[in-house]
Design an enzyme around this catalytic site. Sequence first.
Site, PDB file in Angstrom:
ATOM      1  N   ASN A   1       0.167   5.009  -5.479  1.00 21.40           N
ATOM      2  CA  ASN A   1      -0.825   4.315  -4.648  1.00 21.40           C
ATOM      3  C   ASN A   1      -2.004   5.248  -4.409  1.00 21.40           C
ATOM      4  OD1 ASN A   1       0.943   2.134  -4.423  1.00 21.40           O
ATOM      5  ND2 ASN A   1       1.865   2.950  -2.564  1.00 21.40           N
TER       6      ASN A   1
ATOM      7  N   ARG B   1      -4.171   5.215   9.359  1.00 21.29           N
ATOM      8  CA  ARG B   1      -3.325   4.271   8.623  1.00 21.29           C
ATOM      9  C   ARG B   1      -1.872   4.579   8.982  1.00 21.29           C
ATOM     10  NH1 ARG B   1      -6.071   1.914   3.987  1.00 21.29           N
ATOM     11  NH2 ARG B   1      -8.188   2.740   3.863  1.00 21.29           N
TER      12      ARG B   1
ATOM     13  N   HIS C   1       3.809   3.423   8.822  1.00 24.15           N
ATOM     14  CA  HIS C   1       4.391   2.446   7.903  1.00 24.15           C
ATOM     15  C   HIS C   1       5.709   2.905   7.283  1.00 24.15           C
ATOM     16  CE1 HIS C   1      -0.112   1.528   7.129  1.00 24.15           C
ATOM     17  NE2 HIS C   1       0.321   0.798   8.131  1.00 24.15           N
TER      18      HIS C   1
ATOM     19  N   LYS D   1       8.281   8.878  -0.112  1.00 22.71           N
ATOM     20  CA  LYS D   1       6.884   9.044  -0.520  1.00 22.71           C
ATOM     21  C   LYS D   1       6.584  10.512  -0.772  1.00 22.71           C
ATOM     22  CE  LYS D   1       5.363   5.236   2.439  1.00 22.71           C
ATOM     23  NZ  LYS D   1       4.536   4.859   3.595  1.00 22.71           N
TER      24      LYS D   1
ATOM     25  N   HIS E   1       5.541   6.712   8.377  1.00 25.95           N
ATOM     26  CA  HIS E   1       4.516   7.619   7.862  1.00 25.95           C
ATOM     27  C   HIS E   1       3.130   7.071   8.175  1.00 25.95           C
ATOM     28  CE1 HIS E   1       1.644   8.631   4.555  1.00 25.95           C
ATOM     29  NE2 HIS E   1       2.004   9.835   4.954  1.00 25.95           N
TER      30      HIS E   1
ATOM     31  N   ASP F   1       7.931  -4.900   4.338  1.00 26.23           N
ATOM     32  CA  ASP F   1       6.817  -4.112   4.870  1.00 26.23           C
ATOM     33  C   ASP F   1       6.894  -4.112   6.396  1.00 26.23           C
ATOM     34  OD1 ASP F   1       4.393  -2.687   4.828  1.00 26.23           O
ATOM     35  OD2 ASP F   1       3.215  -4.533   4.971  1.00 26.23           O
TER      36      ASP F   1
ATOM     37  N   LYS G   1      -3.640  -5.386  11.408  1.00 25.66           N
ATOM     38  CA  LYS G   1      -2.194  -5.388  11.149  1.00 25.66           C
ATOM     39  C   LYS G   1      -1.519  -4.205  11.848  1.00 25.66           C
ATOM     40  CE  LYS G   1       0.885  -4.329   7.376  1.00 25.66           C
ATOM     41  NZ  LYS G   1       0.975  -3.914   6.007  1.00 25.66           N
TER      42      LYS G   1
END
Length: 190
Positions: free
Chosen positions: A43, A54, A57, A67, A114, A138, A163
Amino acid sequence: MSPGTVRIISPVRHGDARGWLSEVWVEERWRDYGVDCRFVQDNHSYSAAQFTLRGLHFQTPDRAQAKLVRCVRGRIFDAVVDVRAGSPTFGQWVGAELSADNGKQLFVPEGFAHGFLTLEPDCEVLYKVSDTFAPAHDAGVRWDSAGIAWPLPPDVMPTVSDKDARLPVLADFDSPFTYGGGPLTLVQQD
């Protein structure tokens, strides 16, 4: 590899007058560092504004993701929170600065939330994940609910997506992850 070990990996940069070259993923070498994981997707994110946040997640089981994160333009503060039910370090976090200049990477095991905060404009982040994106799995927890000491100026609120702003707070989160041993630890691999 302990399931609770978050790792900072500093790949060697071989430089000369032209610049440098770095091997950022070598499966056998990273396995020696404790990252024994098969990555299936890469990604790439771009954040235009400084103090874009961000996260936090993750994907839920049976589509959980490990990740391997690196910043290839700019600087970010990368944070990881233990969200494994029954973990003695549930809700605790670790963080590190990743930048294009320092070349460090952060390995995030499954069972951890994360997120990252951009510390300057025009940041690009690349990360490998161990499973593909699965919208039904998700999930996340709100960025401001885990006690993370985000390096924000006193009167600045980060830019977050709608979101991410609607994610549940950690205190209300019923974790689908189970503790399989290994409390949250941060290990530096050089």
